[in-house]
Design a protein around this motif. Structure first.
Motif, PDB file in Angstrom:
ATOM      1  N   VAL A  74     -28.239  -8.853   0.433  1.00 18.49           N
ATOM      2  CA  VAL A  74     -28.063 -10.239  -0.038  1.00 18.49           C
ATOM      3  C   VAL A  74     -28.724 -10.465  -1.395  1.00 18.49           C
ATOM      4  O   VAL A  74     -28.670 -11.574  -1.934  1.00 18.49           O
ATOM      5  N   GLY A  75     -29.350  -9.423  -1.955  1.00 14.41           N
ATOM      6  CA  GLY A  75     -29.986  -9.540  -3.268  1.00 14.41           C
ATOM      7  C   GLY A  75     -29.068  -9.008  -4.364  1.00 14.41           C
ATOM      8  O   GLY A  75     -27.843  -8.973  -4.179  1.00 14.41           O
ATOM      9  N   PRO A  76     -29.623  -8.586  -5.488  1.00  7.56           N
ATOM     10  CA  PRO A  76     -28.811  -8.103  -6.619  1.00  7.56           C
ATOM     11  C   PRO A  76     -27.881  -6.940  -6.238  1.00  7.56           C
ATOM     12  O   PRO A  76     -26.720  -6.919  -6.645  1.00  7.56           O
ATOM     13  N   ALA A  77     -28.383  -5.987  -5.438  1.00  9.35           N
ATOM     14  CA  ALA A  77     -27.527  -4.862  -5.034  1.00  9.35           C
ATOM     15  C   ALA A  77     -26.379  -5.371  -4.156  1.00  9.35           C
ATOM     16  O   ALA A  77     -25.246  -4.887  -4.246  1.00  9.35           O
ATOM     17  N   GLY A  78     -26.670  -6.352  -3.334  1.00  8.53           N
ATOM     18  CA  GLY A  78     -25.647  -6.940  -2.467  1.00  8.53           C
ATOM     19  C   GLY A  78     -24.564  -7.642  -3.282  1.00  8.53           C
ATOM     20  O   GLY A  78     -23.377  -7.572  -2.940  1.00  8.53           O
ATOM     21  N   LEU A  81     -22.399  -5.007  -4.656  1.00  7.30           N
ATOM     22  CA  LEU A  81     -21.579  -4.472  -3.561  1.00  7.30           C
ATOM     23  C   LEU A  81     -20.420  -5.431  -3.267  1.00  7.30           C
ATOM     24  O   LEU A  81     -19.269  -5.002  -3.112  1.00  7.30           O
ATOM     25  N   ASP A  82     -20.719  -6.722  -3.206  1.00  6.51           N
ATOM     26  CA  ASP A  82     -19.671  -7.719  -2.935  1.00  6.51           C
ATOM     27  C   ASP A  82     -18.564  -7.650  -3.989  1.00  6.51           C
ATOM     28  O   ASP A  82     -17.375  -7.741  -3.676  1.00  6.51           O
ATOM     29  N   GLN A  83     -18.994  -7.508  -5.247  1.00  9.75           N
ATOM     30  CA  GLN A  83     -18.031  -7.434  -6.356  1.00  9.75           C
ATOM     31  C   GLN A  83     -17.134  -6.193  -6.186  1.00  9.75           C
ATOM     32  O   GLN A  83     -15.914  -6.268  -6.338  1.00  9.75           O
ATOM     33  N   ALA A  84     -17.759  -5.067  -5.842  1.00  6.56           N
ATOM     34  CA  ALA A  84     -16.994  -3.817  -5.677  1.00  6.56           C
ATOM     35  C   ALA A  84     -16.063  -3.908  -4.463  1.00  6.56           C
ATOM     36  O   ALA A  84     -14.924  -3.425  -4.505  1.00  6.56           O
ATOM     37  N   LEU A  85     -16.543  -4.532  -3.385  1.00  8.28           N
ATOM     38  CA  LEU A  85     -15.687  -4.690  -2.195  1.00  8.28           C
ATOM     39  C   LEU A  85     -14.472  -5.552  -2.524  1.00  8.28           C
ATOM     40  O   LEU A  85     -13.347  -5.249  -2.115  1.00  8.28           O
ATOM     41  N   GLU A  86     -14.723  -6.604  -3.296  1.00  4.98           N
ATOM     42  CA  GLU A  86     -13.614  -7.484  -3.674  1.00  4.98           C
ATOM     43  C   GLU A  86     -12.608  -6.722  -4.538  1.00  4.98           C
ATOM     44  O   GLU A  86     -11.404  -6.831  -4.340  1.00  4.98           O
ATOM     45  N   ALA A 198     -17.180   2.078 -11.589  1.00  4.27           N
ATOM     46  CA  ALA A 198     -15.745   2.381 -11.402  1.00  4.27           C
ATOM     47  C   ALA A 198     -15.577   3.400 -10.276  1.00  4.27           C
ATOM     48  O   ALA A 198     -14.631   3.309  -9.468  1.00  4.27           O
ATOM     49  N   GLU A 199     -16.492   4.361 -10.179  1.00  2.00           N
ATOM     50  CA  GLU A 199     -16.401   5.372  -9.106  1.00  2.00           C
ATOM     51  C   GLU A 199     -16.673   4.746  -7.738  1.00  2.00           C
ATOM     52  O   GLU A 199     -16.022   5.093  -6.750  1.00  2.00           O
ATOM     53  N   LEU A 200     -17.625   3.813  -7.696  1.00  2.00           N
ATOM     54  CA  LEU A 200     -17.876   3.103  -6.432  1.00  2.00           C
ATOM     55  C   LEU A 200     -16.612   2.369  -5.984  1.00  2.00           C
ATOM     56  O   LEU A 200     -16.201   2.440  -4.812  1.00  2.00           O
TER      57      LEU A 200
END
Ligand code: URA
Length: 214
Positions: A74-78, A81-86, A198-200
């Motif tokens: 839920v912090g910066p890494a989250g 992650l949310d951006q990459a999932l989207e 981009a790889e993620l």
């Protein structure tokens, strides 16, 4: 592996998986004293997501924000992650997101709590919770984010740099893959950050394809 170890989807030995439902497991983890990390931490950060999730994402350990809010990523890494999932058209609400470690490990420097990596003994003590989550959820697809999760799932010699994005069989019915940890991308030198992100996204698109997301 010692004879007493139970069989799990993890590469490393787990000597006991607590019994009960996922909710009971979460409650039990809330008062875990298996290693000293519970003491300075605010709370246990257990996994979050639907019990029927077919996909499990495994991170490393909770950070400052996760420790305060009691939720993973839920912090910066989250947010990354949310951006990459989207970008990969994956709905986080349909996934179960958890960590290898269930407590924040940190060093207090003035007002700042600096993240510290859990050591091997702390990782071993915590492994029963992740093993328990996977045993209850029985996911089809498992994604390890970063080296700690990847080595817990695939073994100590696993290299995310060399093997990211490659799917392997896990146990009888599941498949797993490892990719970059969002925090590693945030920490990467400017010139590498775009490519790693981009790889993620590419790896998460591979996950979406396997999960049949259109
Ligand atoms: N990093 C992780 O590995 N997990 C979190 O929950 C947050 C940051």
């Amino acid at each position: 592996m010692p004879a007493s170890a139970v069989v799990t989807l993890l590469s490393k030995p787990v000597h006991e998986i607590p019994s009960g439902s996922l909710a009971e497991l979460r409650r039990a983890a809330g008062s875990c004293r298996a290693c000293p990390l519970w003491k300075p931490a605010t709370q246990t950060v257990f996994g979050a997501g639907p019990e029927k999730a077919h996909i499990v994402l495994i991170g490393e350990q909770p950070g400052d924000q996760e420790d305060r809010q009691g939720l993973p990523f839920v912090g910066p890494a989250g947010r990354l992650l949310d951006q990459a999932l989207e970008a990969a058209r994956l709905d986080r609400a349909a996934l179960y997101v958890t960590n290898t470690m269930k407590h924040f490990k940190f060093e207090q420097r003035g007002k700042v709590r600096l993240h510290k990596r859990a050591n091997a003994a702390e990782q071993a003590a915590c492994r029963m919770w992740l093993a328990g989550e996977l045993a209850r959820l029985q996911p089809d697809l498992i994604v390890a984010l970063g080296a700690m999760a990847a080595q817990t799932v695939f073994g100590a010699t696993f290299s995310v740099t060399r093997e990211r994005g490659r799917w392997r069989r896990l146990g009888e019915a599941a498949q797993g893959m490892a990719t970059w940890h969002p925090s590693a991308i945030l920490r990467a030198p400017e010139e590498n950050r775009k490519q790693q992100y981009a790889e993620l996204v590419t790896d998460l698109r591979g996950l979406a394809a396997r999960a049949g997301v259109r």
